[in-house]
Motif scaffolding. Sequence first.
Motif, PDB file in Angstrom:
ATOM      1  N   ALA A 198      19.699  -4.072  17.367  1.00  0.00           N
ATOM      2  CA  ALA A 198      19.662  -3.382  15.939  1.00  0.00           C
ATOM      3  C   ALA A 198      18.980  -2.196  15.887  1.00  0.00           C
ATOM      4  CB  ALA A 198      19.584  -4.545  14.950  1.00  0.00           C
ATOM      5  N   ASP A 199      17.748  -2.504  16.391  1.00  0.00           N
ATOM      6  CA  ASP A 199      16.526  -1.498  16.512  1.00  0.00           C
ATOM      7  C   ASP A 199      16.846  -0.235  17.115  1.00  0.00           C
ATOM      8  OD1 ASP A 199      14.547  -3.111  15.124  1.00  0.00           O
ATOM      9  OD2 ASP A 199      14.600  -4.438  16.788  1.00  0.00           O
ATOM     10  N   ALA A 200      17.987  -0.327  18.317  1.00  0.00           N
ATOM     11  CA  ALA A 200      18.095   0.722  19.038  1.00  0.00           C
ATOM     12  C   ALA A 200      19.220   1.609  18.492  1.00  0.00           C
ATOM     13  CB  ALA A 200      18.650   0.260  20.365  1.00  0.00           C
ATOM     14  N   GLU A 201      19.896   0.992  17.621  1.00  0.00           N
ATOM     15  CA  GLU A 201      21.097   1.542  17.000  1.00  0.00           C
ATOM     16  C   GLU A 201      20.262   2.486  15.715  1.00  0.00           C
ATOM     17  OE1 GLU A 201      25.143   0.210  15.166  1.00  0.00           O
ATOM     18  OE2 GLU A 201      23.525  -0.219  13.800  1.00  0.00           O
ATOM     19  N   VAL A 202      19.370   2.166  15.136  1.00  0.00           N
ATOM     20  CA  VAL A 202      18.474   2.930  14.237  1.00  0.00           C
ATOM     21  C   VAL A 202      18.118   4.011  15.111  1.00  0.00           C
ATOM     22  CG1 VAL A 202      16.396   3.015  12.857  1.00  0.00           C
ATOM     23  CG2 VAL A 202      17.612   0.921  13.109  1.00  0.00           C
ATOM     24  N   CYS A 203      17.731   4.158  16.150  1.00  0.00           N
ATOM     25  CA  CYS A 203      17.336   5.412  16.799  1.00  0.00           C
ATOM     26  C   CYS A 203      18.649   6.208  16.939  1.00  0.00           C
ATOM     27  CB  CYS A 203      16.674   5.178  18.193  1.00  0.00           C
ATOM     28  SG  CYS A 203      15.270   4.019  18.155  1.00  0.00           S
ATOM     29  N   CYS A 204      19.563   5.797  17.464  1.00  0.00           N
ATOM     30  CA  CYS A 204      20.827   6.356  17.305  1.00  0.00           C
ATOM     31  C   CYS A 204      21.329   7.131  16.042  1.00  0.00           C
ATOM     32  CB  CYS A 204      21.754   5.515  17.861  1.00  0.00           C
ATOM     33  SG  CYS A 204      21.561   4.824  19.815  1.00  0.00           S
ATOM     34  N   VAL A 205      21.160   6.420  15.131  1.00  0.00           N
ATOM     35  CA  VAL A 205      21.837   6.887  13.959  1.00  0.00           C
ATOM     36  C   VAL A 205      20.749   8.130  13.543  1.00  0.00           C
ATOM     37  CG1 VAL A 205      21.790   6.481  11.272  1.00  0.00           C
ATOM     38  CG2 VAL A 205      22.635   4.713  12.861  1.00  0.00           C
ATOM     39  N   LEU A 206      19.358   7.773  13.749  1.00  0.00           N
ATOM     40  CA  LEU A 206      18.873   9.086  13.302  1.00  0.00           C
ATOM     41  C   LEU A 206      19.003  10.421  14.241  1.00  0.00           C
ATOM     42  CD1 LEU A 206      15.277   7.250  13.039  1.00  0.00           C
ATOM     43  CD2 LEU A 206      16.430   8.339  11.245  1.00  0.00           C
ATOM     44  N   ALA A 207      19.169  10.094  15.548  1.00  0.00           N
ATOM     45  CA  ALA A 207      19.477  11.319  16.242  1.00  0.00           C
ATOM     46  C   ALA A 207      20.739  11.900  15.833  1.00  0.00           C
ATOM     47  CB  ALA A 207      19.462  10.820  17.877  1.00  0.00           C
ATOM     48  N   GLU A 208      21.892  10.879  15.623  1.00  0.00           N
ATOM     49  CA  GLU A 208      23.026  11.445  15.459  1.00  0.00           C
ATOM     50  C   GLU A 208      22.993  12.361  14.112  1.00  0.00           C
ATOM     51  OE1 GLU A 208      25.671  11.903  17.177  1.00  0.00           O
ATOM     52  OE2 GLU A 208      25.031  10.390  18.753  1.00  0.00           O
ATOM     53  N   ALA A 209      22.304  11.839  13.103  1.00  0.00           N
ATOM     54  CA  ALA A 209      22.275  12.183  11.538  1.00  0.00           C
ATOM     55  C   ALA A 209      21.541  13.695  11.785  1.00  0.00           C
ATOM     56  CB  ALA A 209      21.299  11.379  10.610  1.00  0.00           C
ATOM     57  N   LEU A 210      20.480  13.727  12.498  1.00  0.00           N
ATOM     58  CA  LEU A 210      19.558  15.200  12.701  1.00  0.00           C
ATOM     59  C   LEU A 210      20.647  16.135  13.516  1.00  0.00           C
ATOM     60  CD1 LEU A 210      16.036  13.744  13.462  1.00  0.00           C
ATOM     61  CD2 LEU A 210      16.993  14.694  11.168  1.00  0.00           C
ATOM     62  N   GLU A 211      21.250  15.542  14.419  1.00  0.00           N
ATOM     63  CA  GLU A 211      22.225  16.581  14.967  1.00  0.00           C
ATOM     64  C   GLU A 211      23.284  17.077  14.217  1.00  0.00           C
ATOM     65  OE1 GLU A 211      23.207  14.825  18.964  1.00  0.00           O
ATOM     66  OE2 GLU A 211      21.060  14.868  19.316  1.00  0.00           O
ATOM     67  N   ALA A 212      23.775  16.254  13.343  1.00  0.00           N
ATOM     68  CA  ALA A 212      24.988  16.485  12.389  1.00  0.00           C
ATOM     69  C   ALA A 212      24.328  17.585  11.405  1.00  0.00           C
ATOM     70  CB  ALA A 212      25.417  15.296  11.620  1.00  0.00           C
ATOM     71  N   LEU A 213      23.071  17.695  11.240  1.00  0.00           N
ATOM     72  CA  LEU A 213      22.583  18.582  10.100  1.00  0.00           C
ATOM     73  C   LEU A 213      22.261  19.901  10.824  1.00  0.00           C
ATOM     74  CD1 LEU A 213      19.925  16.364   8.396  1.00  0.00           C
ATOM     75  CD2 LEU A 213      22.258  17.247   7.440  1.00  0.00           C
ATOM     76  N   GLY A 214      22.645  19.955  12.327  1.00  0.00           N
ATOM     77  CA  GLY A 214      22.362  21.218  12.860  1.00  0.00           C
ATOM     78  C   GLY A 214      21.029  21.388  13.771  1.00  0.00           C
ATOM     79  N   LEU A 215      20.302  20.215  13.712  1.00  0.00           N
ATOM     80  CA  LEU A 215      19.031  20.201  14.305  1.00  0.00           C
ATOM     81  C   LEU A 215      18.856  19.774  15.883  1.00  0.00           C
ATOM     82  CD1 LEU A 215      17.183  18.848  11.257  1.00  0.00           C
ATOM     83  CD2 LEU A 215      16.783  21.394  12.325  1.00  0.00           C
ATOM     84  N   ALA A 216      19.943  19.834  16.485  1.00  0.00           N
ATOM     85  CA  ALA A 216      20.104  19.427  18.043  1.00  0.00           C
ATOM     86  C   ALA A 216      19.043  20.119  18.651  1.00  0.00           C
ATOM     87  CB  ALA A 216      21.560  19.743  18.564  1.00  0.00           C
ATOM     88  N   GLY A 217      18.179  19.619  19.535  1.00  0.00           N
ATOM     89  CA  GLY A 217      17.250  19.925  20.305  1.00  0.00           C
ATOM     90  C   GLY A 217      15.919  20.550  19.539  1.00  0.00           C
ATOM     91  N   ASN A 218      15.995  20.353  18.287  1.00  0.00           N
ATOM     92  CA  ASN A 218      14.884  20.786  17.628  1.00  0.00           C
ATOM     93  C   ASN A 218      14.057  19.304  17.051  1.00  0.00           C
ATOM     94  OD1 ASN A 218      14.706  23.693  17.744  1.00  0.00           O
ATOM     95  ND2 ASN A 218      16.427  23.690  16.291  1.00  0.00           N
ATOM     96  N   PHE A 219      14.463  17.984  17.370  1.00  0.00           N
ATOM     97  CA  PHE A 219      13.594  17.121  16.992  1.00  0.00           C
ATOM     98  C   PHE A 219      13.618  15.949  18.118  1.00  0.00           C
ATOM     99  CE2 PHE A 219      18.328  15.960  17.230  1.00  0.00           C
ATOM    100  CZ  PHE A 219      18.037  14.597  17.705  1.00  0.00           C
ATOM    101  N   ASN A 220      12.742  15.082  17.821  1.00  0.00           N
ATOM    102  CA  ASN A 220      12.773  13.836  18.632  1.00  0.00           C
ATOM    103  C   ASN A 220      12.346  12.599  17.842  1.00  0.00           C
ATOM    104  OD1 ASN A 220       9.859  14.099  18.921  1.00  0.00           O
ATOM    105  ND2 ASN A 220      10.256  15.376  20.638  1.00  0.00           N
TER     106      ASN A 220
END
Length: 494
Positions: A143-165
């Motif tokens: 469940a914790d790992a999934e939280v990380c995935c959601v955050l990553a997918e969310a930021l990428e969907a906003l067009g921030l791929a490569g600009n966050f970690n």
Amino acid sequence: MSGDAGLIPRLPKGFRDITAREILLREKMIETLGKVYRSFGFAPLETPMVEYLDNLGKYLPESDTPEGGVFAFKDDSSSWVALRYDLTAPLARYVAEHEKDLVLPFRRYQIGPVFRLEKPGPGRFREFYQCDFDTVGAATAAADAEVCCVLAEALEALGLAGNFNVRVNNRKILNGMAQAAGLGDNAESLDRASLIVLRAIDKLDRIGLKGVIELLGKGRKDESGDFTPGAGLSAEQISLFEQYLSASCDSRASVCDTLEKLVEKSATGLEGIAELRQIDEILTGAGYLEDRVLFDPMIVRGLAYYTGPVFEAQLTFEIDGEDGRLKQFGSVAGGGRYDSLVERFLGRKVPSTGASVGIDRLLAALIALKQFDSETSQPPVLVTAMDPSLMKHYHKLTNDLRKAGIPTEIYLGSGGFRKQMKYADQKNLPVAVICGEDEFKNGTVSIKDLYLGRELSKEIEDRAEWAGNRPAQMTVPTNELVETVKKILRNTPS
RNA sequence: GCUGAGGUAGCUUAGCUGGCUAAAGCGCUUGACUGUGGAUCAAGAGAUCAAGGGUUCGAAUCCCUUCCUCAGUACCA
């Protein structure tokens, strides 16, 4: 500052009015985030902005008055109620109240404003938006790992791929460090020194290693001369934390290895390491590598209710501030595991984990990145009202355009035609529709391409040419109105 | 909360070792142009100098208080 009637219009401290452009961008963001959350199986939930104060957990133990930090007031039965300060406390209440009806694990997301009675700062207000997602009733690292995935997918969907970690740490490791240093051996409640230590680590990026070490020892004086008392640790203890602080975040595996040595004497600490290793395994298997999710020992995240893994998403680019200085955006989302929040109501632990995306800062970042710039809504076409006796006709024209899907407004102000054109210009409208006596008699309309006109005006010095020759304007039969406007809009950069 | 710097037309500022009617740019309104935005030219409106108190013959200017803004710092679910 006028207030001629004696009443001065002013906004409460820490609040702000939000105007069209920002609202439209925010709506777009919310739509995107909701889509991502739903794709992971989270369902939307809305709870009210007001909750009973004791349900939020913000009351002073002795009196029944509220603790600082919340907007609180008494309702009609003299019960203390307060504006929510986050979306997690209301979730705990909701889960506890509907426990019997919920199928666990329960996933929900919630997006809305929250309120904090704190000192406002640049980009920090007393009302702001949060986009929470949480899984309640799941105890595993998956469940914790999934939280990380959601955050990553969310930021990428906003067009921030490569600009966050996304950065991950574990409170158990932090607590383990405190134990290893012989500070608090109580895993549940931290003593004063441990608190100061955790806060100090949290500040590493701002005050530097030197500042943190000062805070571990006697204390630190900042530029303004303000003194912050330290934890008063011994040299030996400090050196242990120095090792911790110098741990880098290379690969997740090596972070775990490094930290493991430091907390090997603490059972809690080792538990934390084990959890991180599981998270790493899942993330790696799912294809979330170190370019998106890092393990960072310096993440602390508040001190309240987190009991296990903690998360933070950071933007990794800088922009020019108004003063010309480079500005970092820093953290745009955060969260963690909180296994005890629902316990207040039910008397037993309900393991939960989740995170919250801070929309406002993210929005500022996206605007700075010009991510959304060209996607705001189409400004309306203006149907001018040259001849008041033709008002009926103007409404008809307006309606025709609107029915064709073109946002259109009719001029409703006072003043002559010249003023109407000026209105269209100042509002940066793309097209003006003109129909005076002449056009009406001939069954035509005149259509002016205001954008093209703006371009042409750069070349034109002479008034007669500008006003008299009617540049960028054409007259067409009324039944060609819609087509002609459409054609102009297609060629107008927005 | 603490420390420091500030608040003068809608905006950006000048004036601040007390002294004519508080100045400028931008913006706004009107006209030249009675059916055409921009540019140009001309005229005009707009300020209880953050608020309150004090010193003084006299305060935007000096002193005190409050409020607000900015910077740093503390706290932060």
